[in-house]
Design an enzyme around this catalytic site. Structure first.
Site, PDB file in Angstrom:
ATOM      1  N   ASP A   1      -4.816   3.551  -2.070  1.00  0.00           N
ATOM      2  CA  ASP A   1      -5.927   3.945  -1.200  1.00  0.00           C
ATOM      3  C   ASP A   1      -6.454   5.309  -1.597  1.00  0.00           C
ATOM      4  OD1 ASP A   1      -6.175   1.826   0.779  1.00  0.00           O
ATOM      5  OD2 ASP A   1      -4.164   2.403   1.424  1.00  0.00           O
TER       6      ASP A   1
ATOM      7  N   MET B   1     -11.635  -5.704   5.749  1.00  0.00           N
ATOM      8  CA  MET B   1     -10.772  -4.747   6.453  1.00  0.00           C
ATOM      9  C   MET B   1     -10.408  -5.311   7.823  1.00  0.00           C
ATOM     10  SD  MET B   1     -10.078  -2.204   4.512  1.00  0.00           S
ATOM     11  CE  MET B   1      -9.163  -1.274   5.730  1.00  0.00           C
TER      12      MET B   1
ATOM     13  N   MET C   1      -9.087   8.167  -0.537  1.00  0.00           N
ATOM     14  CA  MET C   1      -9.932   8.599   0.589  1.00  0.00           C
ATOM     15  C   MET C   1     -10.551   9.952   0.279  1.00  0.00           C
ATOM     16  SD  MET C   1      -7.418   7.704   3.741  1.00  0.00           S
ATOM     17  CE  MET C   1      -6.576   6.130   3.862  1.00  0.00           C
TER      18      MET C   1
ATOM     19  N   HIS D   1      -8.409   0.897  -3.935  1.00  0.00           N
ATOM     20  CA  HIS D   1      -9.340   0.758  -2.811  1.00  0.00           C
ATOM     21  C   HIS D   1     -10.028   2.108  -2.599  1.00  0.00           C
ATOM     22  CE1 HIS D   1      -9.619  -0.007   1.866  1.00  0.00           C
ATOM     23  NE2 HIS D   1     -10.808   0.056   1.297  1.00  0.00           N
TER      24      HIS D   1
ATOM     25  N   ASP E   1      -6.547  -6.112   4.697  1.00  0.00           N
ATOM     26  CA  ASP E   1      -5.926  -4.788   4.646  1.00  0.00           C
ATOM     27  C   ASP E   1      -5.959  -4.149   6.026  1.00  0.00           C
ATOM     28  OD1 ASP E   1      -5.021  -2.278   3.900  1.00  0.00           O
ATOM     29  OD2 ASP E   1      -6.815  -1.748   2.748  1.00  0.00           O
TER      30      ASP E   1
ATOM     31  N   SER F   1       0.835  -1.200   0.000  1.00  0.00           N
ATOM     32  CA  SER F   1       0.000   0.000   0.000  1.00  0.00           C
ATOM     33  C   SER F   1       0.869   1.248   0.000  1.00  0.00           C
ATOM     34  CB  SER F   1      -0.901   0.002   1.239  1.00  0.00           C
ATOM     35  OG  SER F   1      -1.502   1.277   1.365  1.00  0.00           O
TER      36      SER F   1
ATOM     37  N   MET G   1     -12.192   4.411  -0.708  1.00  0.00           N
ATOM     38  CA  MET G   1     -12.864   4.706   0.571  1.00  0.00           C
ATOM     39  C   MET G   1     -13.582   6.030   0.349  1.00  0.00           C
ATOM     40  SD  MET G   1      -9.822   3.499   3.099  1.00  0.00           S
ATOM     41  CE  MET G   1      -8.616   3.530   1.794  1.00  0.00           C
TER      42      MET G   1
ATOM     43  N   HIS H   1      -1.324  -1.518  -4.120  1.00  0.00           N
ATOM     44  CA  HIS H   1      -2.569  -1.104  -3.469  1.00  0.00           C
ATOM     45  C   HIS H   1      -2.596   0.424  -3.368  1.00  0.00           C
ATOM     46  CE1 HIS H   1      -6.045  -1.973  -0.832  1.00  0.00           C
ATOM     47  NE2 HIS H   1      -5.632  -0.953  -0.097  1.00  0.00           N
TER      48      HIS H   1
HETATM   49  C1  DX5 Z   1      -6.293   1.867   5.670  1.00  0.00           C
HETATM   50  C2  DX5 Z   1      -5.831   1.544   4.282  1.00  0.00           C
HETATM   51  C3  DX5 Z   1      -4.690   0.605   4.203  1.00  0.00           C
HETATM   52  C4  DX5 Z   1      -3.397   1.071   4.811  1.00  0.00           C
HETATM   53  C5  DX5 Z   1      -2.755  -0.143   5.435  1.00  0.00           C
HETATM   54  O1  DX5 Z   1      -7.501   2.510   5.593  1.00  0.00           O
HETATM   55  O2  DX5 Z   1      -6.886   0.978   3.530  1.00  0.00           O
HETATM   56  O3  DX5 Z   1      -4.462   0.153   2.870  1.00  0.00           O
HETATM   57  O4  DX5 Z   1      -2.501   1.627   3.885  1.00  0.00           O
HETATM   58  O5  DX5 Z   1      -1.649   0.277   6.122  1.00  0.00           O
HETATM   59  P1  DX5 Z   1      -0.893  -0.650   7.175  1.00  0.00           P
HETATM   60  O6  DX5 Z   1      -0.430  -1.876   6.429  1.00  0.00           O
HETATM   61  O7  DX5 Z   1       0.226   0.224   7.622  1.00  0.00           O
HETATM   62  O8  DX5 Z   1      -1.863  -0.975   8.250  1.00  0.00           O
HETATM   63 ZN    ZN Z   2      -6.501  -0.040   1.576  1.00  0.00          ZN
END
Ligand code: DX5
Ligand code: ZN
Length: 224
Positions: free
Chosen positions: A34, A136, A36, A65, A174, A7, A67, A32
């Site tokens: 993310d 998650m 947001m 991903h 994740d 990620s 969010m 990956h």
């Molecule tokens: C959290 C994200 C993850 C995050 C995971 O909301 O969706 O993808 O980057 O990070 P680690 O592996 O550090 O928990």
């Molecule tokens: Zn993620």
């Protein structure tokens, strides 16, 4: 085959291209990303312009991903920017089925994600519509959190539901995954492993190599 999906939330954004080349060379298959929106989760992160820029520097599978509240609004943009897998949250869609169908109609793989408080059974009716189920293992929104122990039983339950229907669905996990707990989530039935801090904090080449060794030594959850 189990797959590692580093990620980039935990990467050094001033040298993202370089960070990605290192994890790719070390054997990670997916990347990956993310996204947001400051609504579904409190924080903000990357948008489609980052995805299209990164598309020019790597052939890795982009595991995006979202969010994001009502992600259907952005699916076409993310498909166009070079996303391979587009994962949306069950809790964020007013029409889950329509959102998944839209992803498929654009030729991308569709993922569905659930937060730790959402019952696993809520995804059952969508199992024929998805390529990937993202369970998650922390509250979405921030990297660097601790794995929630109750997640292990949730992964098992997800694997049971998928196997019972003989559906061909990957289980991705994740949040808070490290070399110390990755074997446990693989054993529970996950086969795609997201890791942010555990990959990018320190030497990413060594971190990916260590993680990949464990992934290679465990049978794929889908083939058990
Ligand atoms: C959290 C994200 C993850 C995050 C995971 O909301 O969706 O993808 O980057 O990070 P680690 O592996 O550090 O928990
Ligand atoms: Zn993620």
């Amino acid at each position: 085959m189990n797959i590692l999906s580093p990620s980039i939330l935990a990467a050094d954004c001033s040298r993202l291209g370089e960070e990605i080349s290192l994890v790719e060379a070390a054997g990670a298959g997916y990347l990956h990303i993310d996204v947001m929106d400051g609504m579904f989760v409190p924080s903000l992160s990357f948008g489609m312009c980052v995805v299209s820029s990164l598309r020019k520097v790597t052939d890795m599978v982009f595991d995006v991903h979202l969010m994001v509240e009502e992600p259907i609004r952005y699916i076409a943009d993310f498909a166009k920017s070079g996303s391979d897998i587009i994962t949306v949250h069950l809790e964020a869609c007013s029409d889950v089925e329509e959102t998944l169908d839209w992803i498929h109609s654009l030729g991308r793989k569709a993922g569905l994600s659930i937060k730790p408080s959402t019952p696993v059974s809520a995804v059952e009716k969508y199992l024929d519509k998805i390529d990937l189920l993202l369970v998650m293992t922390v509250e979405p929104g921030f990297g660097g959190q601790k794995y929630i122990p109750a997640s292990t039983e949730r992964i098992r339950e997800a694997r049971r539901l998928i196997d019972a229907r003989q559906a061909c669905v990957d289980i991705e996990v994740d949040g808070g995954i490290t070399v110390d707990n990755v074997r446990m989530v693989l054993d529970a039935g996950a086969n795609i492993i997201v890791a942010g801090s555990a990959v990018f904090n320190g030497n990413s080449t060594e971190n990916v190599t260590n993680m990949m060794e464990i992934l290679a030594s465990c049978p794929d959850g889908k083939e058990k």
